[in-house]
Design an enzyme around this catalytic site. Structure first.
Site, short mmCIF file in Angstrom:
data_model
loop_
_atom_site.label_atom_id
_atom_site.label_comp_id
_atom_site.label_asym_id
_atom_site.label_seq_id
_atom_site.Cartn_x
_atom_site.Cartn_y
_atom_site.Cartn_z
CG ASP A 195 -2.00 1.03 1.15
OD1 ASP A 195 -2.23 1.58 0.05
OD2 ASP A 195 -2.65 1.29 2.18
CB CYS A 228 -5.97 -1.21 -4.30
SG CYS A 228 -6.34 0.55 -4.31
CB SER A 229 -7.01 -1.06 0.53
OG SER A 229 -7.64 -1.02 1.78
CB ALA A 230 -8.33 3.65 -0.58
N GLY A 231 -9.05 2.04 -3.38
CA GLY A 231 -9.50 2.21 -4.77
C GLY A 231 -8.97 3.47 -5.42
N GLY A 233 -4.90 4.63 -4.98
CA GLY A 233 -3.46 4.65 -5.21
C GLY A 233 -3.00 3.58 -6.18
NE ARG A 234 -2.33 -1.04 -2.82
CZ ARG A 234 -2.41 -1.80 -1.74
NH1 ARG A 234 -1.59 -2.84 -1.59
NH2 ARG A 234 -3.28 -1.52 -0.78
CD GLN A 276 -3.55 7.35 -1.22
OE1 GLN A 276 -3.52 6.15 -1.48
NE2 GLN A 276 -4.07 7.82 -0.11
#
Length: 301
Positions: A195, A228-231, A233-234, A276
Site C-alpha cells: 500500500d 485495491c483497498s481504498a481504490g 493509489g494502486r 495517490q
C-alpha cells in the site's frame, strides 16, 4: 528513428511540481463544492459503506447500485479516451453483496455475459485488514442480504469454479448467478504490491494487463472493475499502466506533450486521489521510460 518524446526529458523537480499542482487543484475543488461534491458518500447512513473517511467517489460519476432504497457504493466510473474502467474500494464485510450487485448490474446494463475484476491488494497488510475476502472457496448464497438492503435483484449465488496461479497473481474463475442468469467472473488477485508504494515488478503488471485485454477482446467485456483497498493509489497506478500498455503510441508520439500528466489529470477528474502518492506518479515516468527506450529506436540527441 523516432525523436525522443518530450515527457522523457522532464526533470524530477518538474514532475513533483506537476503532482503538487493537481493535488492543490483537488483540494480547491473540495472546498468550492459546486460540481465537485461527494454529498451522497458523506451521508450518515453511508458511513459504514466507506472503508476510509477521506476517500469518496464524486457525486457526478459514482456507480449506483440497483436499489431505490440506497444506491450508494464507493466506486467510480472512469472514462478515458477509448477505454473505460470502474475504480472501487475493496469490499468490507458488510458490502460484499453490494460489490457483487454492482458487478452484475453494470455487466447487465452493457449486455455482457462476463465480468473481469482486478484486485491489487493483499487481504491483510502489516496486520491490518485491507480488503475482505469477498469470493467463496466453494459457494455462497447472498440472497437474504439483498433482501435486507432492498437491492432490486431476485437472488444471488456465487460459485468458485477453479483457480490458476501465476508468479505474482492468481486467476479465479467464478460463476455469479442472479435469478436464472449466470455470468462468468474472471477474478485476478495481484498480491505483490504494498500500500502507497510502487510495484516491485512492473513487468508482471504488464503481463496481467495483457491477460485482461486478451479476455476483454475474446469475451467482449468493455469495462473491467479495478480495486485495491481504498481504490485510488494502486488502482489509479494500475489503470495508468494498463492504459499506456494498450495505447503506447501516445507515449512514443508525444514530441511536445506529457501524456502521463494528461492522464493523471483525467483520472483525478473521475475519482479523488487517483495515483495517490508522488512515488507512484514518478514510477510511471521511470517505468515507461525504460519500456519505451527498450522497444523503440530513438534519435540520440
Amino acid at each position: 528513428m523516432f525523436p525522443r518524446p518530450f515527457w522523457m526529458k522532464i526533470p524530477n523537480t518538474t514532475i513533483e511540481d506537476a503532482f503538487n499542482k493537481v493535488t492543490r487543484t483537488e483540494i480547491d475543488r473540495i472546498r468550492a463544492g459546486d460540481t465537485w461534491t461527494h454529498s451522497v458518500a458523506a451521508k450518515p447512513q453511508n458511513k459504514l459503506r466507506n472503508r476510509y473517511t477521506d476517500v469518496f467517489p464524486w457525486d457526478k460519476n459514482r456507480v449506483k447500485l440497483p436499489s431505490k432504497h440506497n444506491d450508494y457504493i464507493n466506486a467510480s466510473h472512469i472514462d478515458l479516451p477509448d477505454s473505460r474502467y470502474i475504480a472501487s474500494q475493496g469490499p468490507l464485510r458488510q458490502t460484499i453483496h453490494h460489490f457483487w450487485s454492482m458487478c452484475y448490474n453494470e455487466s447487465q446494463r452493457r449486455g455482457e455475459d462476463d465480468i473481469i475484476i482486478v484486485m491489487i491488494t493483499p487481504l491483510v497488510e502489516n496486520n491490518r485488514k485491507k480488503c475482505e475476502k469477498y469470493w467463496p472457496d466453494e459457494s455462497w448464497d447472498l440472497s437474504s442480504l439483498l433482501k435486507e438492503d432492498q437491492i432490486d435483484l431476485p437472488s444471488m449465488n456465487i460459485t468458485n469454479d477453479r483457480s490458476t496461479s501465476f508468479s505474482k497473481f492468481t486467476l479465479t474463475e467464478l460463476s455469479l448467478t442472479v435469478g436464472d442468469d449466470v455470468k462468468k467472473v474472471w477474478h485476478y488477485y495481484y498480491h505483490d504490491w504494498a500500500d502507497t508504494r510502487t510495484p516491485s515488478d512492473g513487468l508482471s503488471l504488464i503481463e496481467l494487463s495483457n491477460q485482461v485485454h486478451k479476455l476483454k477482446s475474446t469475451k467482449k467485456v468493455q469495462v473491467p472493475i479495478i480495486h485495491c483497498s481504498a481504490g485510488v493509489g494502486r488502482t489509479g497506478t494500475f489503470i495508468a499502466l494498463d492504459y499506456f500498455n494498450i495505447h503506447d503510441e501516445l507515449l512514443v508520439d508525444a514530441e511536445n506533450s506529457d501524456p502521463i500528466y494528461e492522464l493523471f489529470q483525467l483520472l483525478r477528474n473521475d475519482r479523488l486521489l487517483m495515483i495517490q502518492t508522488l512515488e507512484q506518479y514518478e514510477f510511471l515516468y521511470e517505468f515507461f521510460s525504460k519500456v519505451v527506450l527498450k522497444d523503440f529506436p530513438f534519435e540520440k540527441k
